[in-house]
Scaffold this active site. Structure first.
Site, PDB file in Angstrom:
ATOM      1  N   MET A  52      72.798 -26.335 -62.142  1.00 20.26           N
ATOM      2  CA  MET A  52      72.304 -25.705 -60.920  1.00 20.26           C
ATOM      3  C   MET A  52      71.343 -24.543 -61.162  1.00 20.26           C
ATOM      4  SD  MET A  52      73.566 -27.647 -58.754  1.00 20.26           S
ATOM      5  CE  MET A  52      74.872 -28.852 -58.655  1.00 20.26           C
ATOM      6  N   CYS A  53      70.957 -24.318 -62.409  1.00 19.43           N
ATOM      7  CA  CYS A  53      69.998 -23.252 -62.712  1.00 19.43           C
ATOM      8  C   CYS A  53      68.585 -23.691 -62.368  1.00 19.43           C
ATOM      9  CB  CYS A  53      70.063 -22.881 -64.194  1.00 19.43           C
ATOM     10  SG  CYS A  53      71.492 -21.901 -64.607  1.00 19.43           S
ATOM     11  N   HIS A  54      67.813 -22.752 -61.853  1.00 20.60           N
ATOM     12  CA  HIS A  54      66.406 -23.005 -61.555  1.00 20.60           C
ATOM     13  C   HIS A  54      65.585 -22.849 -62.839  1.00 20.60           C
ATOM     14  CE1 HIS A  54      68.087 -21.874 -57.660  1.00 20.60           C
ATOM     15  NE2 HIS A  54      67.092 -22.556 -57.120  1.00 20.60           N
TER      16      HIS A  54
ATOM     17  N   MET B 111      71.951 -16.298 -66.536  1.00 22.13           N
ATOM     18  CA  MET B 111      72.348 -17.506 -67.268  1.00 22.13           C
ATOM     19  C   MET B 111      71.482 -17.720 -68.504  1.00 22.13           C
ATOM     20  SD  MET B 111      75.032 -18.454 -65.854  1.00 22.13           S
ATOM     21  CE  MET B 111      75.229 -19.848 -66.929  1.00 22.13           C
ATOM     22  N   GLU B 112      70.224 -17.343 -68.422  1.00 25.13           N
ATOM     23  CA  GLU B 112      69.341 -17.478 -69.584  1.00 25.13           C
ATOM     24  C   GLU B 112      69.774 -16.545 -70.707  1.00 25.13           C
ATOM     25  OE1 GLU B 112      67.427 -19.455 -66.251  1.00 25.13           O
ATOM     26  OE2 GLU B 112      68.468 -17.543 -66.417  1.00 25.13           O
TER      27      GLU B 112
ATOM     28  N   ASP C 163      76.453 -23.017 -87.252  1.00 25.25           N
ATOM     29  CA  ASP C 163      75.912 -24.244 -87.846  1.00 25.25           C
ATOM     30  C   ASP C 163      75.278 -23.986 -89.213  1.00 25.25           C
ATOM     31  OD1 ASP C 163      75.075 -27.072 -87.806  1.00 25.25           O
ATOM     32  OD2 ASP C 163      73.054 -26.214 -87.644  1.00 25.25           O
TER      33      ASP C 163
END
Length: 164
Positions: free
Chosen positions: A75-77, A117-118, A132
């Site tokens: 749902m992120c733009h 969110m970014e 990793d």
């Protein structure tokens, strides 16, 4: 609290319409950490990891993650980011063999919606990339906690975390 806007009239999830929001300068700062063993600490510090410069690769991964957040968080733009900065700091207590990498991300944009969110995605991807790059030398690494430290801009105003 305002009415939830993430649901349509059928009660199904939707991407929020931000077209009526005001364009503002927005920033978000997130943080996480990864605890590593002494051997991994020395590999990162000395640049002797066989996969290369751990922080350089992790930093690029974090930047790429911030730029691609909308492709992995449904749902992120998609946002035109104007800046992404990722910093590393060691938190070491050799008396208890504690080697922790503190990761801090800052993301900026000028737009209709925020970049929290970014920033969080960048922090997470950065830590996962450290894991990793180093997992051949020990799989007991621990990531987190991951959290939003601050954000500026937007309808809800500024936020600064006070408990961490």
């Amino acid at each position: 609290m305002s009415e939830l806007t993430h649901f349509n009239d059928q009660g199904r999830a939707r991407m929020v319409d931000v077209s009526d929001k005001t364009i503002t300068s927005r920033t978000a700062v997130a943080s996480t950490s990864i605890v590593v063993n002494e051997a991994i600490y020395h590999q990162i510090k000395d640049g002797s990891n066989k996969k290369g410069d751990v922080f350089a690769v992790a930093q690029v991964a974090g930047i790429m993650a911030a730029k691609n957040t909308a492709t992995i968080i449904p749902m992120c733009h998609p946002l035109p980011l104007t800046g992404v900065d990722i910093r590393f700091e060691w938190n070491i207590d050799e008396s208890i063999q504690h080697y922790e990498v503190l990761i801090r991300t800052e993301v900026k944009t000028t737009g209709l919606t925020g970049v929290e969110m970014e920033a969080l995605t960048a922090a997470s991807a950065t830590a996962l990339t450290v894991y990793d790059m180093c997992k051949a030398s020990g799989k007991e690494m621990v990531i987190g906690p991951t959290m939003l430290q601050s954000k500026t801009g937007g309808k809800n105003g500024d936020y600064t975390r006070t408990d961490a």
